[in-house]
Design a protein around this motif. Sequence first.
Motif, PDB file in Angstrom:
ATOM      1  N   MET A   1      30.158 -16.185 -21.737  1.00  0.00           N
ATOM      2  CA  MET A   1      30.220 -14.883 -22.415  1.00  0.00           C
ATOM      3  C   MET A   1      30.233 -15.019 -23.932  1.00  0.00           C
ATOM      4  O   MET A   1      30.540 -16.085 -24.463  1.00  0.00           O
ATOM      5  CB  MET A   1      31.437 -14.075 -21.930  1.00  0.00           C
ATOM      6  N   ASP A   2      29.882 -13.912 -24.614  1.00  0.00           N
ATOM      7  CA  ASP A   2      29.902 -13.886 -26.075  1.00  0.00           C
ATOM      8  C   ASP A   2      31.335 -13.639 -26.537  1.00  0.00           C
ATOM      9  O   ASP A   2      32.149 -13.094 -25.807  1.00  0.00           O
ATOM     10  CB  ASP A   2      29.011 -12.763 -26.613  1.00  0.00           C
ATOM     11  N   VAL A   3      31.589 -13.985 -27.783  1.00  0.00           N
ATOM     12  CA  VAL A   3      32.941 -13.869 -28.302  1.00  0.00           C
ATOM     13  C   VAL A   3      33.185 -12.488 -28.924  1.00  0.00           C
ATOM     14  O   VAL A   3      34.311 -12.097 -29.181  1.00  0.00           O
ATOM     15  CB  VAL A   3      33.188 -15.003 -29.331  1.00  0.00           C
ATOM     16  N   ASP A   4      32.101 -11.716 -29.117  1.00  0.00           N
ATOM     17  CA  ASP A   4      32.239 -10.470 -29.880  1.00  0.00           C
ATOM     18  C   ASP A   4      32.698  -9.270 -29.048  1.00  0.00           C
ATOM     19  O   ASP A   4      32.607  -8.131 -29.498  1.00  0.00           O
ATOM     20  CB  ASP A   4      30.915 -10.148 -30.582  1.00  0.00           C
ATOM     21  N   LEU A   5      33.143  -9.523 -27.830  1.00  0.00           N
ATOM     22  CA  LEU A   5      33.641  -8.494 -26.907  1.00  0.00           C
ATOM     23  C   LEU A   5      32.573  -7.476 -26.513  1.00  0.00           C
ATOM     24  O   LEU A   5      32.893  -6.372 -26.085  1.00  0.00           O
ATOM     25  CB  LEU A   5      34.885  -7.790 -27.467  1.00  0.00           C
ATOM     26  N   GLN A   6      31.303  -7.860 -26.640  1.00  0.00           N
ATOM     27  CA  GLN A   6      30.243  -7.011 -26.095  1.00  0.00           C
ATOM     28  C   GLN A   6      30.164  -7.224 -24.585  1.00  0.00           C
ATOM     29  O   GLN A   6      29.565  -6.431 -23.878  1.00  0.00           O
ATOM     30  CB  GLN A   6      28.898  -7.363 -26.734  1.00  0.00           C
ATOM     31  N   ASP A   7      30.752  -8.336 -24.133  1.00  0.00           N
ATOM     32  CA  ASP A   7      30.853  -8.611 -22.697  1.00  0.00           C
ATOM     33  C   ASP A   7      32.296  -8.352 -22.297  1.00  0.00           C
ATOM     34  O   ASP A   7      33.188  -9.114 -22.685  1.00  0.00           O
ATOM     35  CB  ASP A   7      30.523 -10.085 -22.406  1.00  0.00           C
TER      36      ASP A   7
ATOM     37  N   GLU B   1      28.950  -1.863 -28.354  1.00  0.00           N
ATOM     38  CA  GLU B   1      28.595  -2.417 -29.665  1.00  0.00           C
ATOM     39  C   GLU B   1      29.621  -3.447 -30.115  1.00  0.00           C
ATOM     40  O   GLU B   1      30.786  -3.390 -29.735  1.00  0.00           O
ATOM     41  CB  GLU B   1      28.458  -1.289 -30.686  1.00  0.00           C
ATOM     42  N   ARG B   2      29.156  -4.392 -30.880  1.00  0.00           N
ATOM     43  CA  ARG B   2      29.983  -5.454 -31.436  1.00  0.00           C
ATOM     44  C   ARG B   2      31.165  -4.837 -32.196  1.00  0.00           C
ATOM     45  O   ARG B   2      30.980  -3.901 -32.971  1.00  0.00           O
ATOM     46  CB  ARG B   2      29.085  -6.235 -32.392  1.00  0.00           C
ATOM     47  N   THR B   3      32.377  -5.352 -31.971  1.00  0.00           N
ATOM     48  CA  THR B   3      33.538  -4.750 -32.628  1.00  0.00           C
ATOM     49  C   THR B   3      33.573  -5.087 -34.118  1.00  0.00           C
ATOM     50  O   THR B   3      33.691  -4.226 -34.971  1.00  0.00           O
ATOM     51  CB  THR B   3      34.849  -5.237 -31.968  1.00  0.00           C
TER      52      THR B   3
ATOM     53  N   ALA C   1      19.193  -8.065 -19.093  1.00  0.00           N
ATOM     54  CA  ALA C   1      20.185  -9.030 -18.609  1.00  0.00           C
ATOM     55  C   ALA C   1      20.931  -9.622 -19.796  1.00  0.00           C
ATOM     56  O   ALA C   1      20.327  -9.988 -20.801  1.00  0.00           O
ATOM     57  CB  ALA C   1      19.492 -10.146 -17.842  1.00  0.00           C
ATOM     58  N   ARG C   2      22.243  -9.675 -19.687  1.00  0.00           N
ATOM     59  CA  ARG C   2      23.021 -10.345 -20.726  1.00  0.00           C
ATOM     60  C   ARG C   2      23.334 -11.757 -20.247  1.00  0.00           C
ATOM     61  O   ARG C   2      23.117 -12.064 -19.075  1.00  0.00           O
ATOM     62  CB  ARG C   2      24.305  -9.551 -20.987  1.00  0.00           C
ATOM     63  N   ASP C   3      23.853 -12.569 -21.141  1.00  0.00           N
ATOM     64  CA  ASP C   3      24.185 -13.933 -20.709  1.00  0.00           C
ATOM     65  C   ASP C   3      25.517 -13.958 -19.959  1.00  0.00           C
ATOM     66  O   ASP C   3      25.855 -14.961 -19.337  1.00  0.00           O
ATOM     67  CB  ASP C   3      24.243 -14.876 -21.914  1.00  0.00           C
TER      68      ASP C   3
HETATM   69 MG    MG Z   1      26.776  -9.730 -29.693  1.00  0.00          MG
END
Ligand code: MG
Length: 320
Positions: free
Chosen positions: A95-101, A202-204, A158-160
């Motif tokens: 997962m991404d770190v930006d809390l989009q996931d 959206e990215r926080t 699809a997201r990662d």
């Molecule tokens: Mg992102």
Amino acid sequence: MELISIIVPCYNEQETLEDYYREISIIRGQLLQMECGLEVLFVDDGSKDQTLKQMKKLAEENPWIKYLSFTRNFGKEAAIYAGLTHACGDWVGLMDVDLQDPPALIPQMLATLREKEYDCVATRRVDRKGEPVIRSFFARAFYKIMRHISDVEIVDGARDFRLMSRQYVDSLLKLKEYNRFSKGLFGWVGYKTKWLEYENIERTKGETKWSFFKLLMYSIDGIVAFSTVPVRFAAWIGLMFCLLAFVFILVIIGRTLAFGDPVAGWPSLVCIILLLSGIQLFCLGLLGEYLSKTYLEVKKRPIYLCRETNLEGASDGKQG
Ligand code: MG
Ligand code: UDP
């Protein structure tokens, strides 16, 4: 007890790391109640800010946090590969770190995988809210083209973000190519994937690392990695123009025999020369794309180089 390893690629993410840590700690508590441990493997992709420092601090305070730092920015694909290589959990998440996931989906993903009906639970966003219109347009076009020219299923939106079984990850690790296009690799290995859908978040904080140009280059990498249709396309155009030329020759011979040979028609000749040389250069460029990828592939350079880590026995990403 079972263990989930979550791989989190980070590049200049000093604004978001703390928030992510807070959220994932809550989820870790929930997972422990489900009798499953959680370790987080942060992969620092050569960040130039305080990201690595923060990771180290978190790792000192929490034995379940691991980190691995690259010598420079090798790209998200390399970070994913490094994570997959070193994740030792029974289940492996990405997962991404930006809390989009949303981390809150992890317990649900685990419950699904435990039923053994699926080998992977992946996510896709159903809309592209908050994204520039032109970017959405090109992204949609990319997926549409890919569906036609590649045998591998690459899902639109699809997201990662996904949770995978050990067996699935071991299969992924057998693909040791240098030009990694994960969205394609996930489809290539097969298995049964369950798709969860959610609206785009959206990215926080912080900024996206993907400029339009970077995304465009990434999509070309994807096409070259998962389809050979473009080079075949060059052959078909070539053949079509040969046939056309043959018909023209017959027409011109016929016309000259009937009406003589008046010197005229040079503007059309210039247009034809321009068109054909344009097509030839375009096809040459297509060939070059494949050739350059092959060149990088045969050099067998490591996919990433590790500068420091708190993992035992960490290695550099050698191919083959
Ligand atoms: Mg992102
Ligand atoms: N990322 C990375 N290396 C890069 C670019 C991005 O590891 O060269 C990481 C980034 O830190 C984040 C994830 O990949 O955790 C997704 O990046 P971003 O949020 O910028 O992409 P977007 O969500 O806009 O597609």
